[in-house]
Design a protein around this motif. Structure first.
Motif, PDB file in Angstrom:
ATOM      1  N   UNK A  50       6.714  12.574  -7.250  1.00 45.69           N
ATOM      2  CA  UNK A  50       7.306  11.605  -8.329  1.00 45.69           C
ATOM      3  C   UNK A  50       7.152  10.209  -7.455  1.00 45.69           C
ATOM      4  N   UNK A  51       6.563   9.420  -7.937  1.00 46.94           N
ATOM      5  CA  UNK A  51       6.421   8.071  -7.257  1.00 46.94           C
ATOM      6  C   UNK A  51       7.197   6.916  -7.953  1.00 46.94           C
ATOM      7  N   UNK A  52       7.854   6.048  -7.155  1.00 51.78           N
ATOM      8  CA  UNK A  52       8.680   4.892  -7.717  1.00 51.78           C
ATOM      9  C   UNK A  52       7.950   3.492  -7.288  1.00 51.78           C
ATOM     10  N   UNK A  86       0.775  -1.190   0.168  1.00 47.84           N
ATOM     11  CA  UNK A  86      -0.104   0.003   0.039  1.00 47.84           C
ATOM     12  C   UNK A  86       0.936   1.368  -0.010  1.00 47.84           C
ATOM     13  N   UNK A  87       0.501   2.257  -0.757  1.00 45.60           N
ATOM     14  CA  UNK A  87       1.172   3.497  -0.963  1.00 45.60           C
ATOM     15  C   UNK A  87       0.198   4.726  -1.060  1.00 45.60           C
ATOM     16  N   UNK A  88       0.426   5.530  -0.019  1.00 46.29           N
ATOM     17  CA  UNK A  88      -0.292   6.730  -0.474  1.00 46.29           C
ATOM     18  C   UNK A  88       0.624   7.946  -0.388  1.00 46.29           C
ATOM     19  N   UNK A  89       0.233   8.918  -1.880  1.00 45.30           N
ATOM     20  CA  UNK A  89       1.177   9.866  -2.373  1.00 45.30           C
ATOM     21  C   UNK A  89      -0.037  11.295  -2.665  1.00 45.30           C
ATOM     22  N   UNK A 143      -1.115  -1.303  -3.932  1.00 44.50           N
ATOM     23  CA  UNK A 143      -2.384  -0.369  -4.098  1.00 44.50           C
ATOM     24  C   UNK A 143      -1.996   0.980  -3.818  1.00 44.50           C
ATOM     25  N   UNK A 144      -2.105   1.683  -4.735  1.00 49.96           N
ATOM     26  CA  UNK A 144      -1.733   3.124  -4.593  1.00 49.96           C
ATOM     27  C   UNK A 144      -2.640   4.119  -4.789  1.00 49.96           C
ATOM     28  N   UNK A 145      -2.625   5.186  -3.935  1.00 55.50           N
ATOM     29  CA  UNK A 145      -3.777   6.027  -3.746  1.00 55.50           C
ATOM     30  C   UNK A 145      -3.099   7.546  -3.841  1.00 55.50           C
ATOM     31  N   UNK A 146      -3.494   8.310  -4.784  1.00 53.13           N
ATOM     32  CA  UNK A 146      -3.043   9.633  -4.983  1.00 53.13           C
ATOM     33  C   UNK A 146      -4.002  10.680  -4.361  1.00 53.13           C
ATOM     34  N   UNK A 147      -3.698  11.425  -3.361  1.00 51.73           N
ATOM     35  CA  UNK A 147      -4.621  12.460  -2.818  1.00 51.73           C
ATOM     36  C   UNK A 147      -4.321  13.870  -3.385  1.00 51.73           C
TER      37      UNK A 147
END
Lengths: 113, 114
Positions: free
Chosen positions: B18-20, B10-13, B110-114
């Motif tokens: 810039x996301x890796x 899980x990742x929240x950005x 699972x990437x969430x971009x806020x």
């Protein structure tokens, strides 16, 4: 069967019964087909594959049938168990885009106690 | 067994970051893939690589780039994250030499971009 809508097709079966999941593929030039199982929160898991020079292939409790005339693929699961509950989807490839697969959107299988 | 490992489950950005996303496979596979999975849309191919330092665009490469400096590692980069890139990202690898080989997947990020 496959669907491009927002809701996955669903199939509910009683524990111990056989399940049949269907897939209509799109490219008549495809000559390699794969079934994947995806449990909640996990990545797709390879189940079984078949080449276009075959019309049936069996694994452990699973059988894949290929009908090239109508571009139809099915996955049969024998004696369905609770652990079989998952989304199942097919993939087609081998039409010259050798490294790429085209995936269906899947069918949600629920095994009832 | 093939093991494909994605570095984050899980990742929240935030928008504009810039996301890796990192992926490592342990089977010496030549081919590696990045997909995104969205409800009702199935798996869509973003990029793939058939060798070190080689890459090819998939169906939806816009807004993404990739890096393959070593055979076992394939990175997906979101240059400037946007909310429409919120998704499940799946990495896969496949042996070379034959088209009749399945792709093997990691468990996804699972990437969430806020």
């Amino acid at each position: 069967g496959e669907s491009v809508g927002l809701h996955l097709p669903t199939l509910s079966v009683q524990e111990g019964d056989n399940s049949i999941i269907n897939c209509a593929y799109s490219n008549s030039a495809s000559d390699y087909f794969i079934w994947y199982k995806q449990e909640s929160g996990k990545g797709p898991q390879f189940i079984i594959d078949i080449r276009s020079n075959m019309d049936k292939r069996q694994g452990q409790r699973v059988t894949v049938l290929l009908n090239k005339t109508v571009k139809h693929l099915s996955l049969q699961i024998a004696a369905t168990q609770p652990g079989d509950s998952a989304v199942y989807f097919c993939a087609e490839g081998g039409d010259g885009s050798a490294r790429q697969l085209t995936f269906g959107s899947g069918t949600q299988l629920t095994v009832l106690p | 067994d093939v093991k494909v490992t994605q570095s984050s489950r899980y990742l929240v950005k935030r928008t504009g970051e810039k996301v890796f996303l990192e992926c490592v496979q342990d089977m010496d596979h030549e081919n590696m893939f990045w997909y995104r999975q969205d409800p009702g849309l199935g798996l869509r191919l973003i990029y793939f690589s058939y060798d070190v330092k080689m890459k090819e665009k998939g169906d939806i490469p816009e807004g993404y780039s990739v890096s393959r400096e070593k055979k076992e590692r394939f990175s997906l980069i979101l240059e400037s994250a946007s909310t429409n890139q919120t998704s499940m990202y799946l990495c896969a690898s496949k042996a070379g030499g034959s088209v009749f080989q399945p792709q093997h997947f990691g468990d996804g990020t699972r990437l969430s971009i806020l």
